[in-house]
Design an enzyme around this catalytic site. Structure first.
Site, PDB file in Angstrom:
ATOM      1  N   LYS A  87       0.854  -1.193   0.000  1.00  0.00           N
ATOM      2  CA  LYS A  87       0.000   0.000   0.000  1.00  0.00           C
ATOM      3  C   LYS A  87       0.889   1.243   0.000  1.00  0.00           C
ATOM      4  CE  LYS A  87      -4.353   1.241   2.293  1.00  0.00           C
ATOM      5  NZ  LYS A  87      -5.106   1.078   3.543  1.00  0.00           N
TER       6      LYS A  87
HETATM    7  O1  G3P Z   1      -7.929   2.060   5.225  1.00  0.00           O
HETATM    8  C1  G3P Z   1      -8.155   3.358   4.852  1.00  0.00           C
HETATM    9  C2  G3P Z   1      -9.530   3.907   5.143  1.00  0.00           C
HETATM   10  O2  G3P Z   1     -10.495   2.932   4.955  1.00  0.00           O
HETATM   11  C3  G3P Z   1      -9.644   4.670   6.419  1.00  0.00           C
HETATM   12  O3  G3P Z   1     -10.967   4.844   6.860  1.00  0.00           O
HETATM   13  O4  G3P Z   1     -12.619   5.493   8.572  1.00  0.00           O
HETATM   14  O5  G3P Z   1     -10.193   6.074   8.913  1.00  0.00           O
HETATM   15  O6  G3P Z   1     -11.548   7.257   7.203  1.00  0.00           O
HETATM   16  P1  G3P Z   1     -11.333   5.972   7.945  1.00  0.00           P
END
Ligand code: G3P
Length: 215
Positions: A87
């Site tokens: 990633k």
């Molecule tokens: O993995 C990246 C992403 O899904 C993060 O989500 O909820 O932290 O905005 P969030």
């Protein structure tokens, strides 16, 4: 549409895998920290533990921000397990690193995508997955799902094989809307995935069937 779980929690990954509908896992440094995984050795071991639970791709994020650092880290991550996807953040050196890994046959997930232009660059570099953060766009009063729609059109116009991995998914309606638009993958917390199961008419209907079965 593929379902990935967005967590580094082994119990939740196992629960999702046991449900039989899991296609992969995404992690990030914040999710690893949430599980209290510290130190390079423990972090690498944790990625292998995740890979041993699931049968799909597992995204492991580099923390370097320069090309050489990302290549070194990404190559070490890719060697951990055949299911690892490297990633990489959507920055200039990240695009170069994605191109490099693509040429080496190593899968990548371009993360922190917030615009159609960024998505176009990720596809041109050959990213396996490209992750627009729809919830974080919604958080700043911008339509995250509209971005998925725009990227779908752009990728279909040119036949890009990069998969649209809708990330920062917060609730079941995000998942349903992504499926309507044609996102290739969603990554979501277990709670958003299991929320798809729920309907009060299912619960009351089942209660009625079970009651009638006793008559
Ligand atoms: O993995 C990246 C992403 O899904 C993060 O989500 O909820 O932290 O905005 P969030």
């Amino acid at each position: 549409m593929k379902f990935f779980i967005d967590t580094a929690n082994l119990a939740q990954i196992k629960e999702a895998q046991d449900l039989g509908v899991l296609d992969g896992v995404t992690t990030n440094p914040s999710l690893m920290a949430k599980e209290g995984i510290k130190g390079q050795e423990n972090i690498l071991k944790h990625y292998v533990d995740i890979c041993d639970i699931v049968t799909g791709d597992v995204s492991a994020e580099v923390i370097s921000t320069d090309f050489d650092g990302m290549v070194k880290e990404g190559e070490a991550l890719a060697k951990l397990h055949p299911r690892i996807v490297v990633k990489i953040p959507m920055i200039k050196d990240g695009i170069k690193a994605i191109k490099y890994f693509t040429e080496q046959g190593i899968k990548t997930n371009c993360t922190l995508v917030f615009s159609a232009g960024q998505a176009l660059l990720a596809a041109k570099a050959g990213a396996t997955y490209m992750s627009p953060f729809i919830g974080r766009l919604d958080d700043v009063s911008t339509d995250g799902l509209k971005l998925i729609e725009d990227i779908r059109i752009i990728y279909d116009n040119y036949g890009y094989e990069t998969e649209i991995l809708a990330a920062s998914v917060r609730h079941p309606m995000h998942i349903i809307e992504c499926a309507k638009i044609g996102a290739d993958v969603i990554t979501a917390p277990l709670s958003a995935i299991t929320a798809l199961l729920k309907h009060p008419l299912t619960d009351s209907g089942l209660a009625q069937f079970l009651a009638d079965a006793k008559k």
